[in-house]
Design an enzyme around this catalytic site. Structure first.
Site, PDB file in Angstrom:
ATOM      1  N   GLU A   1      35.259  49.228  49.560  1.00  0.00           N
ATOM      2  CA  GLU A   1      35.795  48.608  50.769  1.00  0.00           C
ATOM      3  C   GLU A   1      35.174  47.248  51.048  1.00  0.00           C
ATOM      4  O   GLU A   1      33.984  47.043  50.848  1.00  0.00           O
ATOM      5  CB  GLU A   1      35.547  49.502  51.991  1.00  0.00           C
ATOM      6  CG  GLU A   1      35.853  50.970  51.803  1.00  0.00           C
ATOM      7  CD  GLU A   1      37.327  51.270  51.519  1.00  0.00           C
ATOM      8  OE1 GLU A   1      38.167  50.372  51.663  1.00  0.00           O
ATOM      9  OE2 GLU A   1      37.616  52.419  51.123  1.00  0.00           O
ATOM     10  N   GLU A  32      47.924  56.945  55.376  1.00  0.00           N
ATOM     11  CA  GLU A  32      46.645  57.223  54.715  1.00  0.00           C
ATOM     12  C   GLU A  32      45.548  57.219  55.767  1.00  0.00           C
ATOM     13  O   GLU A  32      45.393  56.241  56.501  1.00  0.00           O
ATOM     14  CB  GLU A  32      46.346  56.166  53.641  1.00  0.00           C
ATOM     15  CG  GLU A  32      47.291  56.237  52.455  1.00  0.00           C
ATOM     16  CD  GLU A  32      46.965  55.238  51.338  1.00  0.00           C
ATOM     17  OE1 GLU A  32      47.607  55.320  50.273  1.00  0.00           O
ATOM     18  OE2 GLU A  32      46.079  54.366  51.539  1.00  0.00           O
TER      19      GLU A  32
END
Lengths: 286, 412
Positions: free
Chosen positions: A65, A54
């Site tokens: 995040e 990824e």
């Protein structure tokens, strides 16, 4: 719920990466800390046994995040990474595993002159991207991207959270292809000392899904990887623990080759852990 | 149009982990806010009256009326408890969180007005509360940081990026994605994923509900125009909502023109916060709306002398009403806002928030289009801005500013 796959054809690429036992799916932010170094780091992960990689395309407002990946995104953006450069980066990579682009919807949406995500998906397909994970795009808003992915033969991976249940599961199942990203615990991305015990119940809820189940969020060590696989995962996704290696390299001023070697070693440990989890007797599924 | 959207704007662009919480909130919004289940609305109305001090007055600004040769009326949200319109929404949402059985309140704040209002509401209703605030804003809005702390709220400074409202919203969303099962995110404006823009608007609509009645009592009719400043747009939508169906009433949303409407793509800085006037469609913080962004879609750093307007996005309903031609977006720059700040203070005896000063700056430059009768929303009072204003007016040599030589050795 029937066990027949909702989508065929295009899903074979990514799903095939899970065919030979538990898959190791590492994540790095493309261009972190710079373009050249990042190429070497991604290639090191492939050498270390990655089955799928990824690649994060950095967005300025990464709401899903934690601090580790936020910092990586800042480094990458400051070094000049952006959508066009990302595609060049992907084309320059010398790896033979499928690549998944992980980014936020606004970057997909703005690309090209035509409205909607289609131009981005077309260009990604041309660059050799196999699929997408878009953390701020739930099933409700994913129609246009799903259509573009179908048109160009790409997979669209969705995240299933510990809070995803009932109708929401069904809605996501309808649109998913490639693999399902099972979020091991609530919160943002980030390596943890302990693996969440919510993983197992999440995996149970989607036990009859035909797509491979990859678990991410908080996996740090080979031992974590083994436990996740034992809990029934078909693959493990590791991001922050690897991004940490890049960050340490930057902080300590280490040569790129040294950080690449560390990443390769960490990748091996995680892949070994996953395989170990699959080979233990208690891992066998009835 | 799906009910999560306003035309092409709005929607729910959030991590999957938050989707169930939005569904739960949607359900609670429909039952309690729209349906008055368990007497929620009755309790809200009672508390916003007894604790908040509603209704706020609508008063004629005599000297401004003379100056502009039209009837200028002021809707005095600066007189609401806490000194800004923010309490309408904060009290509504904290109360709703209580009805929903949530145990903890989190919120972002820019200027600190929403954080302050949320901290007050949480203290009033006995809920623990944590506020996220960008480091730049913590430094330029100290009085509000003190107020939040004194009301018992935790204040978490956000060091990422430029440390303003955009970063504070992102960080609060991150907290919420960890704590979604027991926490409610009291978003401070008509932004974010559905149902927030509608729900916040409904709590703020009490402003225009009152103002529409009050102006009819005073003048026997409706105003020709309504003016409000717009950052995220909560005072704007609150002030406009009940007038939207009145086709003859013009609605002006005054944005922060900052130092310039030009943008610098290389540094990623837009030295303004005029997303309705100059922004492009995109997705930020859960909604499709108009944004300040570069050609790749990276969000730009906005700027305004007013912390509360300093945001790269705007509420999706405002974006929609602008596209429909119902709301006219205009903007004024930092200097004009500072001039207006002093003008209202000396001419009317009201020290406005710097955000509010933008609405008055537009009045100064506007031509005949405003008509005979104008209502301006005084969205907040300016106590929190005194240090900034005194510094900025000195640096910029704003003529209307009083000199401060009363202090021994000058200001510093």
């Amino acid at each position: 719920m029937s066990g027949s796959p909702p989508r065929g054809g295009p899903t074979d690429g990514l799903a095939a990466a899970f065919a030979d036992g538990p898959a190791f799916v590492p994540y790095l932010v493309a261009g972190d800390p710079d373009y050249e170094g990042s190429l070497q780091y991604v290639e090191a992960l492939a050498r270390g046994g990655a089955d799928v990689i990824e690649l994060g395309l950095p967005f300025s407002e990464p709401i899903a995040e934690g601090p580790t990946i936020q910092s990586a995104i800042v480094r990458s953006l400051e070094a000049g990474m952006g959508p066009e450069r990302f595609f060049t980066f992907v084309e320059a990579l010398d790896v033979d595993v499928p690549l998944v682009c992980m980014t936020y919807y606004n970057l997909l949406y703005q690309y090209g002159t035509e409205e909607g995500p289609r131009p981005f998906v077309e260009r990604a397909a041309e660059a050799g991207i196999a699929g997408f994970v878009v953390p701020d795009l739930p099933a409700e808003e994913a129609g246009p991207l799903r259509a573009a992915c179908d048109e160009f033969g790409l997979d669209l991976i969705f995240i299933v959270a510990p809070t995803t249940r009932g109708e929401r599961l069904a809605r996501t199942h309808e649109l998913i292809s490639g693999y399902v990203y099972v979020q091991a615990r609530l919160g943002t991305t980030g390596a943890r000392e302990e693996v969440s015990d919510r993983t197992e119940s999440s995996l149970e809820r989607i036990a009859d899904w035909e797509v491979p189940k990859a678990v991410g969020f908080g996996i740090k060590t080979g031992e974590h990887a083994a436990r996740i696989v034992r809990a029934g995962a078909d693959g493990i996704i590791v991001g922050s623990a690897l991004v940490d290696v890049v960050a340490e390299g930057v902080e300590e001023g280490r040569p790129t080759a040294e950080t690449a070697a560390t990443l390769e070693e960490r990748a091996r440990e995680l892949k070994r852990g996953a395989l170990h989890g699959a080979s233990e007797p208690e891992a066998e599924q009835p | 149009m799906s009910d999560t959207q306003f035309g092409r704007y709005g929607g729910q662009y959030v991590p999957e982990a938050l989707m169930p919480a939005l569904e739960e909130l949607e359900d609670a919004y429909e039952r309690y806010v729209l349906g008055n289940e368990d007497g929620f609305l009755d309790e809200f109305r009672e508390r916003i009256r007894d604790f908040g001090g509603r209704p706020t007055p609508l008063g004629r600004a005599d000297r401004l009326s003379d100056r502009y040769g039209r009837e200028v009326y002021l809707k005095r949200e600066d007189l609401l408890h806490g000194g800004a319109h923010k309490l309408n929404n904060a009290l509504g949402q904290v109360l709703l969180a209580k009805y929903m059985g949530k145990e903890r309140i989190i919120a972002e704040t820019g200027a600190g007005q929403h954080g302050t209002a949320t901290a007050m509401a949480a203290a009033h209703l006995g809920m623990p509360c944590e506020i996220y605030m960008g480091r730049t804003d913590v430094n330029r809005q100290r009085p509000n940081v003190f107020r939040m702390r004194i009301n018992g709220a935790e204040v978490n400074p956000v060091d990422i990026g430029r440390g303003t409202l955009k970063e504070a919203i992102s960080e609060t969303m991150r907290d919420w994605s960890r704590t979604v099962e027991d926490s409610h995110y009291v978003i401070g404006s008509v932004v974010g994923p559905s149902p927030f823009p509608r729900m916040v608007r409904d709590f703020q609509a009490i402003i225009s509900e009152e103002a529409r009645e009050q102006i009819r009592e005073r003048t026997g009719g409706l105003p020709d125009s309504v003016v409000a400043c717009a950052g995220g747009g909560s005072n704007t939508m609150g002030m406009f909502h009940e007038f939207v169906p009145d086709a003859d009433v013009s609605l002006y949303a005054v944005e922060a023109g900052g130092s310039s409407l030009e943008v610098d793509e290389d540094t990623g800085v837009a030295p303004n916060s005029a997303s309705l006037s100059t922004g492009a469609e995109g997705v930020l913080h859960g909604a499709r709306t108009r944004l300040l962004q570069d050609s790749d879609g990276q969000i730009m750093e906005s700027h305004s002398v007013s912390a509360g307007l300093d945001y790269a996005g705007v509420g999706p309903e405002l974006a929609y009403l602008v596209d429909e031609g119902r709301v006219t977006p205009v903007n004024v720059d930092d200097d004009a806002a500072l001039e207006a700040f002093h003008r209202l203070s000396t001419q009317e005896g009201i020290i406005p928030a710097l955000e509010t000063a933008h609405a008055f700056a537009y009045l100064e430059g506007a031509a005949a289009e405003l008509g005979e009768v104008v209502i301006v929303n005084v969205s907040g009072r300016g106590d929190k801005d005194l240090e900034t204003v005194i510094e900025e007016t000195e640096t910029r040599g704003i003529e209307a500013a009083p000199e401060m030589s009363v202090f021994d050795g000058g200001l510093r």
